[in-house]
Every structure is written in C-alpha cells, then in structure tokens.
Write an enzyme that holds these catalytic residues in place. Structure first.
Site, short mmCIF file in Angstrom:
data_model
loop_
_atom_site.label_atom_id
_atom_site.label_comp_id
_atom_site.label_asym_id
_atom_site.label_seq_id
_atom_site.Cartn_x
_atom_site.Cartn_y
_atom_site.Cartn_z
N TYR A 22 -0.19 66.03 39.92
CA TYR A 22 -0.38 65.33 41.21
C TYR A 22 0.87 64.63 41.74
O TYR A 22 0.78 63.58 42.34
CB TYR A 22 -1.54 64.32 41.11
N HIS A 23 2.04 65.28 41.58
CA HIS A 23 3.28 64.66 42.04
C HIS A 23 4.11 65.61 42.92
O HIS A 23 5.31 65.78 42.69
CB HIS A 23 4.13 64.22 40.84
N PRO A 24 3.52 66.24 43.94
CA PRO A 24 4.31 67.16 44.77
C PRO A 24 5.29 66.41 45.67
O PRO A 24 4.96 65.38 46.24
CB PRO A 24 3.24 67.88 45.60
#
Length: 556
Positions: A468-470
């Site tokens: 969840y770190h784009p």
C-alpha cells in the site's frame, strides 16, 4: 453554492487535509476541498480494528486492481486506496514511519533543492505530537498524534524475544538516529482511536472557519485551463456538475493513481497517449503516469490456538465481546489494534549502509488482503523490498474520471528485486522459526512446502502484492520525465501544484503516510513564502520577521 476560492484542493487525503487545514489558518485566504468519498469521521474509521472491514471491501475504499502482472505469474494485484476525508490515512494500519536519511538526501541529490534529510526533519517534527518519545528527532506540539499501541497484547513480547533469538537488534524507535532493528510500531492514534490526517488537520476546523469549504461525494472530472494557467475544475457533487474557480492555485492531492489520471483526462501528459484516447493535448508532459513503484510484499501466515490473536472461533467470539466492552470503557485492548503491531528494518547483506527490507508483524492470519477467510486464530509477517528497481505506470481507459485508472504496478520487472526478496524471505523465515514464535504454530498456512531458492522465487511470484505504498507517477525533478519542480509546481503550467505521493521521485524506506504529511507541511511554507522552521532560527531575515508578524496577527 460558492464558486470562487483562492485555493481549490482536489482530494481530501493526507496531503489535501494538511494543505487545506494549514492554508485556511489565514482568514484572508479562502480554501475549497473536493473529496470524492465521505466524511471520514465514522466509528468504523475511528476504531482502529475497523480497518479489517474496509481493506478487503469498497467501504471507504476505491479498491483498485492492477493489470495482469507478468512478474506475478499473470495475476492481477489489488490496490486499496482510501475514499473519505483523510484518504488512505482513514483506512491504513496507522504505522508511523518516516524512512531513512538516505532517502531524502537522494531526493536532493537528484536536483530537488530543499528536500534533504536535514531540511525535512524539522517538518516531520512540526507535524508530530509524540506521546512518549521526547528527543531531537521528535515533535510534541503538532496536530498529528503519534502514540504507542494500547492493545496490551502479550504476543508483542514473544515477537521481540524471537528477534533476539534470531540475532536481530531490537529498537524502540524506528524514526530516530538508526532505523535498523525489530520492534513495536508507534501509530497515528490518540487515546486508542485512529488519528487520521483529517482528524489532525481538517475536521476540527470545518465548522468554525468561514474561509474553509469542504465538499464530500465530490468527484472532480476535469481541470480547466486558460492558456497555460489552470483556472477551475469541473466537479460532480451529488449528481450535479459545478465549475469551481481558483484565483491562486489548484492543488492536486488525489493520490498516485488518480492525480495522473486527472491530468491526462484534462489534456496534460504524453501527447501520443492522449491522442489514443481522443483527448486534445493541452500540455505535453511525458512523465505523467510514469515511474510508478511500490514496495513488493510477501506474507508468511501461521495458525495458532492462542486467542490473544485476532480470528474467528467460539472461544474468540466470547473474548471479543469482552474486548468490545473494554474498548468502549477504556479505549484499550484488541479493538485498538492496528493489526500490524510489530515490525522491523533489516539488511539482506550486512555490508549495506542501511536496511533494504521491512517487516510488518500482524496479530492475525492474513491472506490476500483479508479477502480470503480462514477460521481460527493466527499470526502473519510481511516482508517487503524497500528500494525496488522495477517501475510501472498509470494510464487511462477513457476520458472519464468515473472509470478506474489503468494500473501496471510492474512488480519484479527488474530481476534484481526478486533476488533481494529471496534474501528477505530467508531473514523473515528465520525470525518466524525462532523458539518464542515457533511454539505457537500449529500450521504453516502458505510456506510449509517451500524448500529451495527456486521454490522461494515461485511462491514470491504467486503471492507477492502491494503493501500500500504506491508513489512516483508525477515525480519531482528537473529531468525530461519530471512532472513537478522542487516546489511541486507542474512544469510548464501555472496555478497548478501537486501535493500527494505521486510527486515522490523514489519511494521512502517505509510507510508513506508520515512522509506525505511532512511534504505537505513544507509545501505550505513554500506557498506562503515563509518558513516556520527558519523563523525559529537564531538570525531570521527581515522578510521572515515581517512574515512572522503577519502570521501572528492572522493565525490562531
């Protein structure tokens, strides 16, 4: 409905909340926030354990999917993103991590003046109110509450004991002088409740600042230009289309997927790609949507009989009733859990200058973002690659913002990433097999038959997904593929700035929420032309003193 503001903020996520909350401190400045989701202040959001209901569903969540990924054996990845005021800080695991000094020094070395570690550390401190840690690395007076977990879960001590047994250093602060080690995460909570960017920066002011207007369920469709200047947005609010004008700036804060999408549907991007969708190119900017990357992540999972861990069973259900009453009474216990209670930053090679993998130790059995259900109780451990070399892209499938962006995350496109993850797998397995954790295991749910390096590579391809770190799709820089400059202004255009994770040229070494809040705090000063950090210096300039006098008059 008011149609003209000084600043129009598109997206009420972490960056948007900081920008709106800070800019509207000056009553002479008018700010409008346009958020496609809801209000961000419900019980399901504010109760930390409520994340388990949002992550696998479309509740406060865009729930995007990627294109089929060759590096993942043709699977589609899942990309949950927050859809409410607070953005992903309203649905995330609340882990407060800043990254490494090297991350920001690298940004500066790429030509982004002002973004070195020494220059951004004061803005981390400015945003933070740390409950426990009082030293030169932490702040105590910011809007963002950072605290220790209040779960009182004994599994935390078994996790730390296992780290010592595996020979890994143990730390109580991942955001201090040295990130390396295994420990228990601090979280963005206050008194056992989620403290999203909305609760920190926006919600307290919505009813008492006449210069701040917030629209929820407001999907921006397009940016309007006059020549090269962004002047207004077209937005659909509860089924009706409105034009809202910005006299100073439009600030895009829609995230790493939807900010480039909005630029493209508005005619800003690679001219040939826009032409393929029948979109007139208003400004050729080939880097829009490129440089997408994220931390590829693999999860170990184990079943256990312990009801100290979250799960579904008759015995566990009886305990959960007690835990619900306890949370209501004390704001402590299981319902205050962020699930990823423990973590770690480790080196896959001892000669490395800094850690290159991160762990998230979860007090539940997690399978496919909690979309695959398992009866009973368990625990899990994520391992992700901190500095991936693979790159993907974001595209569009139509002219409409109502259609999801086309997300090609690109995991394992660079074969070096897979090889480092093999090493990270082994480091994590060593921790999971240490006696203090191994004694709890009754079943290895995913990795029992993995024996060789080739087995590891195959299971990584079969089970890796996002943590969840784009970032990176409108990167900051001065090369031909940069989309914004070091002041986050869109290159070649006027009146348009981007303040979300899309501008990060490379992903920080850790969770991205704290870095985003820092970047927004710094950008507020860039816009005002006044540094709250420099104003505290021993010898401020005359201009800084004048700005300080002005702000002292207008700010609460």
């Amino acid at each position: 409905m008011r149609q003209v503001f000084d600043y129009v903020v598109v997206g009420g996520g972490s960056g948007g909340c900081v920008m709106a909350g800070r800019l509207s401190e000056d009553p002479s400045v008018s700010v409008c926030v346009l958020e496609a989701g809801g209000g961000g202040n419900s019980a399901i959001i504010n109760t930390p354990a409520g994340a388990v209901a949002m992550l696998p569903t479309k509740l406060n969540n865009w729930a995007f999917e990627t294109t089929p990924q060759s590096g993942l054996n043709g699977r589609k990845g899942y990309q949950p993103r927050g859809k409410a005021l607070g953005g992903s800080s309203a649905v995330n695991a609340m882990v407060y991590i800043r990254g490494q000094k090297q991350d920001y020094d690298h940004w500066a070395a790429l030509g982004n003046a002002g973004w070195s570690y020494d220059e951004v550390l004061p803005y981390f401190k400015l945003s933070e109110s740390n409950e426990r840690i009082h030293n030169e690395y932490h702040g105590q007076h910011g809007p963002l509450s950072v605290s220790d977990l209040r779960t009182d879960n004994p599994f935390q001590q078994d996790y730390l004991a296992a780290a010592r047994e595996a020979g890994y250093p143990v730390t109580d602060d991942f955001n201090g002088a040295d990130q390396e080690g295994v420990g228990i995460y601090q979280v963005t909570q206050k008194h056992g409740e989620r403290w999203s960017a909305a609760r920190a920066y926006l919600l307290p002011h919505m009813d008492n600042r006449e210069n701040l207007v917030v629209h929820t369920h407001a999907l921006v469709q397009k940016i309007e230009f006059q020549g090269k200047r962004a002047v207004a947005v077209e937005v659909e609010i509860k089924g009706q289309t409105h034009r809202i004008e910005a006299t100073r700036e439009i600030i895009l804060a829609a995230g790493a997927f939807q900010t480039p999408q909005l630029l493209m549907v508005s005619g800003v991007g690679d001219s040939s790609e826009l032409a393929s969708q029948g979109i007139e190119c208003r400004h050729h900017l080939p880097g829009v949507g490129k440089n997408l990357h994220d931390h590829p992540d693999f999860i170990f999972g184990y079943k256990t009989r312990s009801t100290d861990n979250l799960g579904v069973s008759l015995k566990g259900s009886v305990r959960m009733i007690r835990e619900m009453l306890r949370y209501k009474r004390e704001r402590r216990g299981m319902l205050s859990s962020n699930f990823a209670e423990g973590g770690g930053f480790l080196k896959t090679d001892p000669t490395l200058a800094s850690p290159d993998v991160q762990l998230h130790f979860v007090i539940a059995l997690v399978d496919d973002h909690a979309r695959n259900f398992h009866m009973g109780h368990g625990f899990s451990c994520h391992v992700c690659l901190l500095q991936p070399k693979s790159r993907g892209s974001v595209g569009i499938q139509s002219k409409s913002m109502k259609d999801a962006p086309v997300i090609d995350i690109g995991f394992y496109q660079n074969p070096e990433d897979l090889e480092v993850m093999v090493k990270g797998y082994k480091l994590t397995q060593k921790l999971m097999q240490a006696p203090s954790l191994a004694k709890h295991v009754v079943e290895d749910s995913f990795t029992a038959n993995v024996k060789t390096d080739d087995d590891i590579r195959e299971i990584l391809r079969n089970r890796t997904d996002t943590v969840y770190h784009p970032v990176g799709t409108c990167k900051m820089g001065n090369d031909d593929m940069a989309v914004v400059d070091a002041q986050l202004r869109v290159r070649g255009l006027e009146g348009l700035r981007i303040v979300d994770c899309s501008v990060m040229p490379t992903v920080p070494s850790g969770n991205t929420n704290a870095p985003m809040i820092m970047m927004a705090e710094k950008t507020v000063d860039i816009i005002r032309g006044y540094s709250r950090v420099a104003a505290g210096a021993a010898n401020p300039t005359n201009e800084q003193l004048e700005q300080a006098e002005h702000l002292a008059e207008v700010l609460p």
